[in-house]
Design an enzyme around this catalytic site. Structure first.
Site, PDB file in Angstrom:
ATOM      1  N   GLY A   8       0.777  -1.230   0.000  1.00 55.95           N
ATOM      2  CA  GLY A   8       0.000   0.000   0.000  1.00 55.95           C
ATOM      3  C   GLY A   8       0.811   1.284   0.000  1.00 55.95           C
ATOM      4  O   GLY A   8       0.295   2.337  -0.366  1.00 55.95           O
ATOM      5  N   ASP A   9       2.077   1.209   0.429  1.00 58.60           N
ATOM      6  CA  ASP A   9       2.928   2.407   0.475  1.00 58.60           C
ATOM      7  C   ASP A   9       4.356   1.995   0.140  1.00 58.60           C
ATOM      8  O   ASP A   9       5.308   2.294   0.867  1.00 58.60           O
ATOM      9  CB  ASP A   9       2.848   3.038   1.869  1.00 58.60           C
ATOM     10  CG  ASP A   9       3.443   4.443   1.919  1.00 58.60           C
ATOM     11  OD1 ASP A   9       3.723   5.007   0.837  1.00 58.60           O
ATOM     12  OD2 ASP A   9       3.647   4.968   3.025  1.00 58.60           O
TER      13      ASP A   9
END
Length: 257
Positions: free
Chosen positions: A164-165
């Protein structure tokens, strides 16, 4: 804080190693415990603390079932020759997770385009609107959200568990192999990971070659890559201010061409 960490970790020893780190959002500190060395991420913003509390509470309660149902379900799956890992068929996550200190909306949806448009991009743009009242961004989004389905015409998207990041600052390597940390996880399109990966560098050509050997580029990949970068530029705008406005607006204009 150290007393609370001892309680939560169930350790009698908690000794700072003197190794600290972190980025522009959170601090970090490593400790030696009864079970080995741990890294603790520290953020004093209430949004992060609440998201973390809900996540820990949700998973703790699921592990404390005493009626034997979870054990029976695992036994049933084994008896049927199935993996204990459930197959996820929707997009989202059990609890909110944070990308930076801002909680993400992760309510389960069956359609990826709707999930990404509503819960990722529109959520960020609503925060932009609340903080800045940016008319141009609002008008661009009104047009872009109608065009997004076109970028997925010839692509079948399956839920994948995402970091996600995934930028260079959240990846390291040790003797046992690569390590990733500070996730903002949810189940989404595998290509989403490559959005922020390309924004700030940190990944060489062998990374992309290995990735695309497993998952070849699908039609309109470059457009979707911009679309996935848009989330992170908007998220940075909401974290750090108008310095990221230009990149957000530029991507929306490019996608509308």
């Amino acid at each position: 804080m150290e007393a609370k960490l001892k309680k939560e970790l169930g350790t009698s020893m908690l000794k700072s190693t003197g190794h600290s780190g972190g980025g522009c959002i959170s601090e970090g500190q490593s400790y030696d415990t009864d079970f080995g060395r741990v890294f603790v991420k520290i953020n004093h913003k209430s949004e992060v603390l609440e998201a973390a509390r809900r996540a820990v509470g949700r998973y703790a309660s699921s592990q404390q079932e005493t009626d034997g149902k979870s054990e029976q379900r695992a036994a049933d799956r084994k008896g049927a020759g199935q993996s204990e890992v459930a197959v996820v068929q929707k997009f989202g996550f059990d609890v909110p997770t944070c990308c930076g200190y801002l909680p993400q909306v992760n309510e389960w949806q069956s359609d990826w385009v709707s999930f990404y448009s509503q819960q990722k991009l529109e959520h960020q743009l609503n925060m932009v609107e609340k903080s800045y009242g940016d008319r141009e961004a609002r008008e661009l989004w009104a047009n872009l959200q109608l065009k997004i389905p076109q970028f997925f015409t010839d692509v079948e998207v399956f839920p994948a568990l995402l970091h996600g990041d995934l930028w260079g600052g959240n990846v390291a390597e040790c003797a046992d192999g690569p390590v990733v940390f500070d996730p903002a996880s949810f189940y989404g399109h595998s290509e989403f990971e490559l959005g922020i990966a390309a924004m700030f560098g940190g990944f060489n050509s062998s990374f992309y070659s290995a990735y695309h050997e497993k998952i070849p580029q699908a039609p309109e990949f470059s457009k979707r890559n911009q679309l996935y970068q848009l989330f992170h530029y908007l998220n940075h705008w909401n974290h750090f201010g108008g310095g990221y406005r230009g990149s957000s607006v530029r991507i929306m204009k490019n996608l509308l061409k």
